[in-house]
Enzyme design. Structure first.
Site, mmCIF file in Angstrom:
data_model
loop_
_atom_site.group_PDB
_atom_site.id
_atom_site.type_symbol
_atom_site.label_atom_id
_atom_site.label_comp_id
_atom_site.label_asym_id
_atom_site.label_seq_id
_atom_site.Cartn_x
_atom_site.Cartn_y
_atom_site.Cartn_z
ATOM 1 N N GLY A 64 -27.347 -25.125 0.776
ATOM 2 C CA GLY A 64 -26.078 -25.286 1.617
ATOM 3 C C GLY A 64 -25.316 -26.465 1.935
ATOM 4 O O GLY A 64 -24.007 -26.772 1.690
ATOM 5 N N GLU A 65 -26.005 -27.649 2.064
ATOM 6 C CA GLU A 65 -25.483 -28.970 2.431
ATOM 7 C C GLU A 65 -25.727 -29.864 1.130
ATOM 8 O O GLU A 65 -25.109 -30.920 1.249
ATOM 9 C CB GLU A 65 -26.112 -29.496 3.591
ATOM 10 C CG GLU A 65 -25.527 -28.619 4.854
ATOM 11 C CD GLU A 65 -26.668 -28.880 5.953
ATOM 12 O OE1 GLU A 65 -25.937 -29.464 7.037
ATOM 13 O OE2 GLU A 65 -27.675 -28.371 6.217
ATOM 14 N N ARG A 91 -36.706 -22.657 -5.869
ATOM 15 C CA ARG A 91 -36.139 -21.307 -6.657
ATOM 16 C C ARG A 91 -34.784 -21.062 -5.957
ATOM 17 O O ARG A 91 -34.561 -21.230 -4.795
ATOM 18 C CB ARG A 91 -37.303 -20.207 -6.126
ATOM 19 C CG ARG A 91 -37.066 -18.974 -6.833
ATOM 20 C CD ARG A 91 -38.131 -17.845 -6.429
ATOM 21 N NE ARG A 91 -38.111 -16.772 -7.283
ATOM 22 C CZ ARG A 91 -38.739 -15.531 -6.969
ATOM 23 N NH1 ARG A 91 -39.395 -15.639 -5.815
ATOM 24 N NH2 ARG A 91 -38.643 -14.451 -7.844
ATOM 25 N N GLY A 148 -31.785 -21.598 6.933
ATOM 26 C CA GLY A 148 -31.505 -20.039 7.123
ATOM 27 C C GLY A 148 -32.188 -19.269 5.814
ATOM 28 O O GLY A 148 -33.213 -18.581 6.175
ATOM 29 N N ALA A 149 -31.808 -19.579 4.443
ATOM 30 C CA ALA A 149 -32.544 -18.892 3.435
ATOM 31 C C ALA A 149 -33.828 -19.154 3.244
ATOM 32 O O ALA A 149 -34.719 -18.122 2.989
ATOM 33 C CB ALA A 149 -31.507 -19.329 2.134
ATOM 34 N N PHE A 151 -20.236 -24.822 9.487
ATOM 35 C CA PHE A 151 -20.555 -26.151 8.996
ATOM 36 C C PHE A 151 -21.365 -27.087 10.298
ATOM 37 O O PHE A 151 -20.914 -28.194 10.365
ATOM 38 C CB PHE A 151 -19.205 -27.023 8.381
ATOM 39 C CG PHE A 151 -18.510 -25.771 7.327
ATOM 40 C CD1 PHE A 151 -19.123 -25.589 6.413
ATOM 41 C CD2 PHE A 151 -17.441 -25.427 8.052
ATOM 42 C CE1 PHE A 151 -18.504 -24.842 5.549
ATOM 43 C CE2 PHE A 151 -16.735 -24.430 6.969
ATOM 44 C CZ PHE A 151 -17.248 -24.087 5.781
ATOM 45 N N LEU A 196 -32.408 -18.407 -5.422
ATOM 46 C CA LEU A 196 -32.307 -16.712 -4.935
ATOM 47 C C LEU A 196 -31.167 -16.274 -5.519
ATOM 48 O O LEU A 196 -31.361 -15.086 -6.259
ATOM 49 C CB LEU A 196 -32.483 -16.512 -3.556
ATOM 50 C CG LEU A 196 -33.404 -17.175 -2.635
ATOM 51 C CD1 LEU A 196 -33.478 -17.048 -1.381
ATOM 52 C CD2 LEU A 196 -34.716 -16.533 -3.067
ATOM 53 N N ASN A 197 -30.167 -16.742 -5.575
ATOM 54 C CA ASN A 197 -28.791 -16.197 -6.215
ATOM 55 C C ASN A 197 -27.880 -17.304 -6.746
ATOM 56 O O ASN A 197 -27.267 -17.878 -5.922
ATOM 57 C CB ASN A 197 -28.199 -15.268 -4.936
ATOM 58 C CG ASN A 197 -26.884 -14.362 -5.775
ATOM 59 O OD1 ASN A 197 -26.263 -15.000 -6.563
ATOM 60 N ND2 ASN A 197 -26.668 -13.194 -5.072
#
Length: 723
Positions: free
Chosen positions: A683-684, A607, A516-517, A247, A609-610
């Site tokens: 993520g954020e 997009r 990151g992704a 975090f 991804l998962n």
């Protein structure tokens, strides 16, 4: 066994809710975290003794009793510690600064290390650390903002943002507006507190330093330690295969890593150091206390003419950090006259650092409450006001906003949530003794592109391997990279081996800032296309066999992505992710108790991804926003500079009973202006705006408009007398 939740006719793998490849290891205890590693030679254990004053100096330090205790091998203080370079405050990037420990007798904040005890066991080191006796000369510390504080206009905020921006003539535009809002907000100091404490195992092999650590970015460690010890990257072997959350608190080097490296060098043995939960409150960076002023000026029909957003943030001058709080306003709503500004002042408190959704969490809390106040003054529905001021071009730069789905997020959420049932005025809806209210807030998060490199290889054993020093901090990096490689090369996810988080691997930029992704996925996408081109074989069931027939020793390809600074015409477009939060609460009319009844978040991040791992990230962010609004605050004793509630027994966060019904809708729409894969970070994003939606819902329920956070019961009680 990996199960794909898809129908038999759909050959896509990317975009499917694939279960985490590392899930079984984590739930069975087979995933080994930093503190659990040990080389063949058993590691010694280091435990810090920390300061009990908030500012001053150490006149002397008595370690006599501690040295005589069982199992103690060495006690390191400022008197005998090896040099570790200097903390260079001219380095604007807080994540790559050298951070020496025990380098002087100066105390800059409460809880700073004063000694590191190295012993055979944790218990022995802990007990001896308590026996270390410093003699202090306390100084006159400054632990709270006052009108006499020296205010500095910042040229730059964190993440490389310009500190102040002006478009048009804000003062004239605001003064000439028919309807105005001028509101001030205060947010408390808050902390990351990941489940896995900050921990590092270190050992030296000659002049080579080996580290197994809980960290988000390998490259940051390399840069910091190069400055601290003069070590080249070839002399640093760093591994972080599993990280139990970060975090933002594990973006920079902290005392656990420096302590382990120093103690291993000085003792000649492997040493592992983990910060205690209490030590994490003072040694891992935090979201600093802030004051914000938001001014909105609009015409009678609700169109914004002027937006002003100013943030005053404490920043410890010894290790400065200025959260980019006011940047959230720059691309959010249209208005011809605009001002954003960051100012700072010094406190003798632990240094600020990035905490999940830095800038957005605090900034949107203020802006989105101000938007609701404006809607009330205009007698316009809060959702309609936001839609009215939506825009397709960046309000500050004029360039196109890519993937601008804010309006769709708001409309979809309003329809799904039943926004039409909201009471127009506070207190209109009741359920027995409970006052029921709904709140909404927009979400925005800038898209960051950093450099990344990924290798993909077909091995002689018939396996496909993806390699990058990207870390997986609990977000699902192993899984999404396997999905991308499997789809592009015509394989199954179980055919892919993903190797991450080691300094010998291609630099992936690490995990943090929601970068990151997208960055690693883009580099991997290019690596797979390059591999196909080199192989000259079409993807499919026979792909691996055909490649190995022509290349018995295997085949490898590399893919890269450049940073935004090194990408031509990057400034020609403005890239962000978007969302909308909807919350329904009950406020008890007699006690003021707040209960969340349901939450909905609608998000657009390119997009997906998962969707399984993305949804999990967004749920966590939404809950964190609730926590920031009504739970979290590091309470400072302004006499001594200590955090009074510096443990998880008293630093409050939500539990399961606090969050009964929560849902997420993902708008899966690739943004090819962001990168060739069309993916942006999630993520954020969940933590962007959910705090404001909760505060707005509480106001709609009981009429208490709160500007100081977290919300206390005392802030609600006066409004309850009206109901």
């Amino acid at each position: 066994m990996i199960r794909l939740d898809t129908d038999s006719t759909d050959t896509r793998i990317v975009g499917k809710p694939v279960s985490r490849l590392d899930g079984v290891k984590k739930v069975t205890g087979a995933a080994t975290y930093a503190y659990e590693h040990a080389p063949a030679l058993k590691a010694l254990v280091g435990v810090f003794a920390t300061s009990s004053i908030g500012q001053g100096e150490i006149l002397d330090i008595d370690v006599t009793a501690a040295e005589k205790m069982e199992g103690v091998r060495r006690i390191i203080t400022y008197k005998n510690c090896i040099p570790q370079g200097k903390l260079d405050t001219s380095n604007a990037n807080f994540t790559t600064r050298a951070r020496p420990i025990l380098s002087s007798n100066t105390i800059n904040h409460y809880g700073e290390p004063v000694a590191l005890v190295v012993a055979d066991t944790f218990e022995q080191a802990r007990d001896a650390a308590r026996a270390v006796k410093p003699l202090y000369k306390p100084g006159q510390g400054n632990f709270a903002y006052s009108p006499e504080s020296e205010i500095v206009d910042e040229e730059m905020a964190a993440a490389g943002f310009v500190g102040t921006t002006r478009v048009g003539d804000f003062d004239t535009g605001f003064a000439g507006s028919t309807v105005q809002v001028d509101a001030s907000f205060e947010t408390a100091m808050q902390l990351s507190q990941p489940m896995e404490p900050h921990a590092t195992l270190a050992w030296w092999d000659g002049e080579t330093l080996n580290l197994v650590t809980s960290h988000q970015t390998i490259t940051n460690i390399q840069t910091s330690l190069e400055a601290a010890f003069g070590l080249s990257k070839e002399r640093l072997v760093i591994s972080a295969p599993f990280v139990g959350g970060g975090f933002g608190s594990k973006l920079a080097v902290h005392a656990d890593l420096m302590g382990a490296a120093v103690a291993a060098k000085m003792s000649g043995h492997p040493v592992k150091v983990s910060l205690t939960r209490q030590q994490m409150f003072g040694l891992t960076g935090l979201r600093p206390w802030q004051q914000q002023r938001v001014r909105l000026g609009a015409s009678a029909d609700g169109r914004l003419a002027a937006i002003g957003h100013e943030a005053l943030i404490y920043s410890n001058r010894n290790d400065p950090f200025v959260e980019q709080t006011a940047t959230v306003t720059r691309s959010l709503y249209a208005a011809p006259h605009r001002l954003t500004r960051h100012q700072s002042f010094h406190l003798d408190l632990p240094n600020g650092e990035a905490v999940r959704a830095p800038g957005e969490m605090t900034g949107l809390l203020a802006v989105e409450i101000a938007m609701d106040e404006l809607a009330e003054k205009l007698s316009i529905d809060p959702v309609e006001l936001r839609l009215l001021n939506d825009t397709t071009s960046d309000p500050e730069t004029g360039v196109p906003l890519t993937g601008r789905d804010l309006g769709e997020c708001l409309r979809t959420g309003a329809q799904r949530f039943g926004w039409s049932e909201r009471g127009a005025k506070p207190g209109e809806r009741r359920d027995g003794q409970w006052l029921i209210g709904m709140g909404v807030a927009s979400a925005i998060r800038f898209h960051f592109q950093g450099s990344a490199e990924v290798e993909v290889a077909i091995r002689p054993n018939g396996r496909i391997e993806v390699r990058s020093d990207l870390t997986d901090i609990g977000t699902g990096s192993y899984t999404i990279l396997a999905q991308i490689a499997a789809e592009l090369l015509g394989q199954q996810v179980e055919d892919i081996d993903v190797t991450l988080a080691h300094s010998s691997l291609p630099p992936g930029g690490g995990s943090g800032g929601s970068w990151g992704a997208p960055n690693t996925a883009t580099a991997l996408h290019r690596a797979c296309l390059s591999l196909l081109e080199r192989a000259g074989v079409s993807p499919g069931p026979n792909f691996i066999a055909d490649v190995l027939k022509a290349n018995p020793s295997g085949l490898m390809a590399t893919g890269t992505i450049a940073s935004s600074a090194n990408t031509a015409d990057w400034e020609a477009k403005s890239r962000h992710t978007y969302g909308a939060h909807f919350i329904e609460v009950g406020v008890h009319s007699l006690t003021g108790e707040v209960r969340i009844r349901r939450m909905l978040g609608v998000f657009s991040a390119g997009r997906i991804l998962n969707p399984k791992t993305a949804r999990s990230q967004l749920l966590g962010g939404m809950i964190w926003g609730v926590s920031a609004a009504i739970r979290e605050a590091a309470e400072i004793d302004t006499r001594y500079g200590n955090i009074v509630n510096g443990d998880l027994a008293e630093y409050l966060v939500p539990v399961h009973a606090d969050i009964p019904d929560i849902d997420v809708i993902l708008i899966d729409r690739p943004d090819l202006d962001a990168n060739p894969v069309g993916v942006k970070g999630v993520g954020e994003l969940g933590n962007c705006g959910s705090s404001a939606a909760l505060a707005n819902a509480i106001y709609n329920a009981c009429g208490a408009r709160v500007h100081k956070f977290p919300i206390r019961l005392a802030s609600l009680l006066p409004a309850l007398h009206q109901h």
